[in-house]
Design a protein around this motif. Structure first.
Motif, short mmCIF file in Angstrom:
data_model
loop_
_atom_site.label_atom_id
_atom_site.label_comp_id
_atom_site.label_asym_id
_atom_site.label_seq_id
_atom_site.Cartn_x
_atom_site.Cartn_y
_atom_site.Cartn_z
N PRO A 59 0.81 -1.23 0.00
CA PRO A 59 0.00 0.00 0.00
C PRO A 59 0.83 1.26 0.00
O PRO A 59 0.39 2.31 -0.48
CB PRO A 59 -0.83 -0.14 1.28
CG PRO A 59 -0.10 -1.11 2.14
CD PRO A 59 0.56 -2.06 1.19
N TRP A 60 2.05 1.19 0.52
CA TRP A 60 2.93 2.37 0.53
C TRP A 60 3.23 2.86 -0.87
O TRP A 60 3.42 4.05 -1.07
CB TRP A 60 4.23 2.03 1.27
CG TRP A 60 4.85 0.72 0.92
CD1 TRP A 60 5.72 0.47 -0.10
CD2 TRP A 60 4.63 -0.53 1.59
NE1 TRP A 60 6.07 -0.85 -0.12
CE2 TRP A 60 5.43 -1.49 0.91
CE3 TRP A 60 3.88 -0.93 2.68
CZ2 TRP A 60 5.47 -2.83 1.30
CZ3 TRP A 60 3.92 -2.26 3.07
CH2 TRP A 60 4.70 -3.20 2.39
N MET A 64 2.30 6.57 -2.40
CA MET A 64 3.31 7.42 -3.03
C MET A 64 2.85 7.87 -4.42
O MET A 64 3.07 9.02 -4.81
CB MET A 64 4.64 6.66 -3.13
CG MET A 64 5.79 7.53 -3.65
SD MET A 64 7.39 6.70 -3.61
CE MET A 64 7.19 5.54 -4.95
N LYS A 65 2.19 6.98 -5.16
CA LYS A 65 1.67 7.36 -6.48
C LYS A 65 0.64 8.47 -6.36
O LYS A 65 0.60 9.39 -7.17
CB LYS A 65 1.08 6.14 -7.17
CG LYS A 65 2.09 5.11 -7.63
CD LYS A 65 1.41 3.91 -8.26
CE LYS A 65 2.42 2.85 -8.68
NZ LYS A 65 1.75 1.64 -9.24
N TRP A 66 -0.20 8.38 -5.35
CA TRP A 66 -1.22 9.42 -5.15
C TRP A 66 -0.60 10.79 -4.94
O TRP A 66 -1.18 11.81 -5.33
CB TRP A 66 -2.09 9.06 -3.95
CG TRP A 66 -3.05 7.94 -4.20
CD1 TRP A 66 -3.38 7.37 -5.40
CD2 TRP A 66 -3.82 7.23 -3.21
NE1 TRP A 66 -4.30 6.35 -5.22
CE2 TRP A 66 -4.59 6.25 -3.90
CE3 TRP A 66 -3.93 7.33 -1.83
CZ2 TRP A 66 -5.46 5.39 -3.23
CZ3 TRP A 66 -4.80 6.46 -1.16
CH2 TRP A 66 -5.55 5.51 -1.86
N SER A 67 0.58 10.82 -4.33
CA SER A 67 1.20 12.12 -4.02
C SER A 67 1.54 12.90 -5.29
O SER A 67 1.60 14.13 -5.28
CB SER A 67 2.47 11.92 -3.18
OG SER A 67 3.48 11.29 -3.94
N LYS A 68 1.74 12.21 -6.42
CA LYS A 68 2.05 12.90 -7.67
C LYS A 68 0.86 13.70 -8.17
O LYS A 68 1.02 14.67 -8.92
CB LYS A 68 2.50 11.88 -8.71
CG LYS A 68 3.81 11.19 -8.36
CD LYS A 68 4.19 10.15 -9.41
CE LYS A 68 5.50 9.45 -9.02
NZ LYS A 68 5.88 8.42 -10.03
N PRO A 371 7.70 0.16 6.14
CA PRO A 371 7.44 1.18 5.12
C PRO A 371 6.43 2.24 5.54
O PRO A 371 6.53 3.39 5.12
CB PRO A 371 6.91 0.37 3.93
CG PRO A 371 7.43 -1.01 4.14
CD PRO A 371 7.46 -1.20 5.62
N LEU A 372 5.45 1.85 6.37
CA LEU A 372 4.46 2.82 6.84
C LEU A 372 4.57 3.07 8.34
O LEU A 372 3.73 3.75 8.92
CB LEU A 372 3.04 2.33 6.50
CG LEU A 372 2.74 2.18 5.00
CD1 LEU A 372 1.33 1.63 4.80
CD2 LEU A 372 2.88 3.52 4.28
N TRP A 419 8.37 4.84 3.11
CA TRP A 419 8.75 4.41 1.76
C TRP A 419 8.82 5.60 0.81
O TRP A 419 9.77 5.77 0.06
CB TRP A 419 7.77 3.37 1.26
CG TRP A 419 7.92 3.05 -0.19
CD1 TRP A 419 7.15 3.51 -1.22
CD2 TRP A 419 8.93 2.24 -0.80
NE1 TRP A 419 7.60 3.02 -2.43
CE2 TRP A 419 8.70 2.24 -2.20
CE3 TRP A 419 10.00 1.51 -0.31
CZ2 TRP A 419 9.50 1.54 -3.09
CZ3 TRP A 419 10.82 0.81 -1.20
CH2 TRP A 419 10.56 0.84 -2.56
N ALA A 420 7.79 6.44 0.83
CA ALA A 420 7.76 7.61 -0.05
C ALA A 420 8.90 8.56 0.28
O ALA A 420 9.52 9.15 -0.62
CB ALA A 420 6.41 8.32 0.07
#
Length: 534
Positions: A59-60, A64-68, A371-372, A419-420
């Protein structure tokens, strides 16, 4: 009590939960007003929220993809649970460090109670109970106190070298035994057997099972539909109840049995100096009262937390050495130039081995083992850069045969995505590469980035980080001095390619991989070098 509930009871329970959730959301909108929006995030779907959009294994990576698209502070909803995701170190420091007074709480996941993890100090809500436990942990593990454990840690690192030299294909088992036996000695004064040690096996099985369910994502279903808790274990889809009971039994043994070992040896004056015996001896000498459950909780938390995380980090290190042979060659060359070939590195050499230090940092950055991290929760409503972050609100809900204070329906879970942070290209060029050189300044000195986010944030930062750091350095420096790691060969003599994959859960470690481990010295020479430390 689970089996006693009938079908109408399930319906009533679900209706109450749904009404409470709806009421809470309406109340929030009324309280915050249009001028205080939640952080931006992906569109949510009815009932499931964003749950179906998540990568269930990692899920991490989804976060991270959402942050873009939505930025580094994101709102999402997992079924009935609001989740605030932090994808940058700057925001994590602003909220979790600088406002730690407000973000030191934990969300009460239903799986904590259900699977028997209520002993673990890391999951305690912020308050007097947590402070009492944390004081004891800080006293035994602060940076100066941790220095006393270094000879033991180096001794265990040397035993690791012998074990791998004897059976290199079992290197993961040897890493597990090193970390587990180190913590068992430090915590309980217990010298573990090399193989099939009952206490070590008990703890590892209990921890591995628990790490899969102690995440907000894993708890979301039970948080949204609590009537599932009342289904009989034989009911289709309710098999988790049997696993939960097994977990509770194992964890209870994990808390009690090592403690009983130490106290029984204290009664016969045979106890080895350790955390538990020191605390109990101090209590006896000073005549102070202390709740024995506090001692048990602290000891079992330290062992459970350190055992898996240190092992997973070292497995990642070996994987990196196999994939990046130039890194280990440079590190080994530095060790030979400083230490020579007639002795093993020790803690006094650490400042003189900056590249090895950078390897340790890069190991923790390359793929953070947690990671989270462990989720936070706000004590009070907060506003950050114009966005509203709701506090947690306690809800009494029946679980098993008692009332559980449960936060699954209320407030927001706050997750710092390590992770991000570790993959931020603005800070780490080509972040997927294992490159220790990124921790050096242009003039060749180590920079100030010590990858502390790998240990968490604020008042809930990992209390055992000094101990973990020393164990990692001792093991990594020793392994680099004695072994060469490379890809395994197939029957035709060709290298077996490795596609790195990591497990899912609260912690992540590499999936099993084949590798070739060649010693650079003989067993006789290794024993001679180890004897120099005696």
């Amino acid at each position: 009590m689970f089996e006693a509930m009938n079908t109408p009871s399930y319906a009533i329970l679900f209706l109450v939960a749904a009404l409470f959730s709806l009421g809470r959301r309406l109340a929030r909108k009324t309280a915050t007003g249009a001028s205080l929006p939640l952080p931006p995030g992906p569109p949510t779907f009815p009932i499931v929220g964003n749950a179906l959009q998540l990568d269930s294994v990692a899920p991490w990576e989804t976060y991270m993809k959402w942050s873009k698209t939505y930025g580094d502070l994101i709102y999402s909803r997992l079924l009935n649970q609001d989740v605030i995701i932090i994808n940058s170190e700057r925001i994590a420091r602003d909220l979790l460090d600088r406002r730690s007074y407000n973000y030191s709480d934990r969300p009460m996941l239903v799986t904590t109670e259900l699977f028997g993890w209520t002993f673990n100090v890391g999951f305690f809500c912020y308050g007097d109970k947590w402070r009492k436990h944390r004081r004891m942990m800080d006293d035994k593990l602060r940076s100066t106190a941790a220095l006393a454990y270094r000879p033991l840690q180096m001794r265990k690192a040397h035993q690791l070298l012998i074990d791998i030299l004897e059976a290199p294909n079992e290197f993961v088992h040897h890493l597990q035994m090193m970390t587990a036996s180190t913590m068992m000695l430090i915590t309980y004064g217990y010298e573990a057997e090399h193989r099939d040690d009952p206490l070590v096996d008990l703890v590892e099985n209990a921890v591995m099972q628990g790490l899969k369910v102690m995440t907000p994502e894993a708890a979301a279903i039970l948080g949204a539909w609590p009537f599932l808790l009342y289904l009989p274990s034989w009911f289709p889809g309710a098999g988790f109840k049997k696993k939960a009971q097994e977990s509770r039994n194992m964890l209870n043994e994990m808390v009690e049995k090592p403690f009983e070992y130490t106290t029984s040896h204290m009664d016969s004056n045979e106890a080895t100096a350790c955390m538990v015996s020191d605390v109990l001896g101090q209590i006896k000498d000073e005549g102070n009262y202390v709740d024995l459950d506090v001692v048990k909780n602290v000891a079992s938390t330290l062992f459970a937390g350190a055992s898996e995380t240190t092992t997973a980090t070292l497995v990642s290190f070996i994987l990196a050495m196999v994939l990046y042979p130039n890194v280990q060659e440079q590190a080994r060359a530095e060790i030979e130039s400083v230490v020579g070939r007639d002795r093993l590195p020790n803690f006094d050499d650490r400042d003189s081995l900056p590249y090895v230090e950078a390897v340790v940092r890069e190991t923790q950055r390359w793929h953070p083992i947690a990671p989270l991290g462990v989720a936070h929760a706000a004590v009070n409503d907060d506003i950050y850069e114009g966005y509203y972050i709701p506090k947690g609100q306690l809800l009494l809900f029946p679980v098993a045969d008692k009332l559980l204070t449960w936060d699954s329906f209320s407030g927001a879970t706050v997750i710092a995505n390590a992770w991000a942070i570790s993959q931020n290209e603005a800070n780490y060029h080509n972040p997927s590469d294992f490159n220790p050189q990124r921790f050096f300044t242009v003039d060749g000195k180590l920079n100030d980035d010590k990858v502390l986010y790998a240990f968490g944030f604020g008042r809930r930062i990992c209390v055992g980080r000094h101990l973990a750091d020393a164990s990692l350095w001792a093991a990594i420096a020793s392994l680099l001095a004695v072994f060469k790691f490379s890809k395994a060969l197939d029957e035709q003599g060709k290298e077996i390619n490795i596609e790195p994959q990591w497990t899912a859960g609260l912690t992540a470690r590499p999936f099993p991989f084949a590798c070739n481990i060649q010693p650079t010295i003989t067993m006789e020479k290794l024993h001679q070098m180890i004897d120099q430390f005696a």
